[in-house]
Design a protein around this motif. Sequence first.
Motif, PDB file in Angstrom:
ATOM      1  N   SER A   2      54.510  61.743 -27.861  1.00 12.32           N
ATOM      2  CA  SER A   2      55.089  63.065 -28.054  1.00 12.32           C
ATOM      3  C   SER A   2      56.034  63.399 -26.917  1.00 12.32           C
ATOM      4  CB  SER A   2      53.984  64.109 -28.154  1.00 12.32           C
ATOM      5  OG  SER A   2      53.313  64.208 -26.920  1.00 12.32           O
ATOM      6  N   GLU A  76      52.504  76.864 -34.519  1.00 12.09           N
ATOM      7  CA  GLU A  76      53.162  75.629 -34.904  1.00 12.09           C
ATOM      8  C   GLU A  76      54.212  75.926 -35.965  1.00 12.09           C
ATOM      9  OE1 GLU A  76      50.502  72.818 -36.747  1.00 12.09           O
ATOM     10  OE2 GLU A  76      49.692  74.322 -38.112  1.00 12.09           O
ATOM     11  N   PHE A  86      61.971  66.539 -36.226  1.00 12.22           N
ATOM     12  CA  PHE A  86      60.675  66.065 -35.741  1.00 12.22           C
ATOM     13  C   PHE A  86      59.605  66.427 -36.763  1.00 12.22           C
ATOM     14  CE2 PHE A  86      62.238  69.800 -33.483  1.00 12.22           C
ATOM     15  CZ  PHE A  86      61.374  70.783 -33.941  1.00 12.22           C
ATOM     16  N   SER A  88      56.391  67.419 -36.103  1.00  8.45           N
ATOM     17  CA  SER A  88      55.565  68.565 -35.757  1.00  8.45           C
ATOM     18  C   SER A  88      55.978  69.129 -34.403  1.00  8.45           C
ATOM     19  CB  SER A  88      54.087  68.180 -35.730  1.00  8.45           C
ATOM     20  OG  SER A  88      53.834  67.251 -34.704  1.00  8.45           O
ATOM     21  N   ALA A  89      55.660  70.423 -34.234  1.00  6.57           N
ATOM     22  CA  ALA A  89      55.928  71.091 -32.959  1.00  6.57           C
ATOM     23  C   ALA A  89      54.912  72.207 -32.782  1.00  6.57           C
ATOM     24  CB  ALA A  89      57.335  71.667 -32.933  1.00  6.57           C
ATOM     25  N   HIS A  91      53.898  75.322 -29.992  1.00  5.43           N
ATOM     26  CA  HIS A  91      54.440  76.102 -28.886  1.00  5.43           C
ATOM     27  C   HIS A  91      53.375  77.066 -28.371  1.00  5.43           C
ATOM     28  CE1 HIS A  91      58.484  74.776 -30.028  1.00  5.43           C
ATOM     29  NE2 HIS A  91      58.114  75.015 -31.271  1.00  5.43           N
ATOM     30  N   SER A 110      55.981  73.535 -25.021  1.00  8.31           N
ATOM     31  CA  SER A 110      56.184  72.965 -26.348  1.00  8.31           C
ATOM     32  C   SER A 110      55.821  71.491 -26.353  1.00  8.31           C
ATOM     33  CB  SER A 110      57.640  73.113 -26.783  1.00  8.31           C
ATOM     34  OG  SER A 110      57.998  74.474 -26.825  1.00  8.31           O
ATOM     35  N   TYR A 112      56.214  68.300 -29.012  1.00  6.54           N
ATOM     36  CA  TYR A 112      56.851  67.818 -30.227  1.00  6.54           C
ATOM     37  C   TYR A 112      56.371  66.400 -30.514  1.00  6.54           C
ATOM     38  CZ  TYR A 112      60.234  71.481 -29.050  1.00  6.54           C
ATOM     39  OH  TYR A 112      60.832  72.666 -28.723  1.00  6.54           O
ATOM     40  N   VAL A 121      64.942  68.590 -29.055  1.00  5.86           N
ATOM     41  CA  VAL A 121      64.088  69.097 -27.983  1.00  5.86           C
ATOM     42  C   VAL A 121      64.943  69.697 -26.871  1.00  5.86           C
ATOM     43  CG1 VAL A 121      62.385  68.452 -26.240  1.00  5.86           C
ATOM     44  CG2 VAL A 121      62.199  67.519 -28.550  1.00  5.86           C
TER      45      VAL A 121
END
Length: 141
Positions: A2, A76, A86, A88-89, A91, A110, A112, A121
């Motif tokens: 990630s 998310e 991406f 998934s992310a 925060h 964050s 990712y 990013v």
Amino acid sequence: MSSHNVESCVINASLEKVWNALRSQDFKFWSLVKSVEHAASPSEVGSVRNVTFKDGTVQQYRLLELSEIKHSLTYEIVDSEPAVVFLSAQHTLQVSPVTANNTSFVQWISDYSYDGAEAAVLDAKYKKLEALADLAKALEN
């Protein structure tokens, strides 16, 4: 694998004032946000909100955690139009008091998934810095 990014700032406002601005998750302070629509109670874990940005991007965020003790919230991205590059992310926004002068330390963390999304990013990094500056401007005493 990630990608991890942390941006932070000190805001010349009390912890209570900063936390109140963040906990609602309406992003009213952020100049890039046009509107936010909540599908349920904004403070209910699992609730979803649609964030519409001024450039026409619409992202759907799901609240994963809200802590009144830690003064933090984690969300998310579950959908985006246009699509993000991406998978998934997640925060996290967290506020801590700076006791020496009654200001607040704010972090936006964050994580990712790493799908070759370096440019996305990096773009998010600068948008977060702009959002934190907007928050500071909106709340400074």
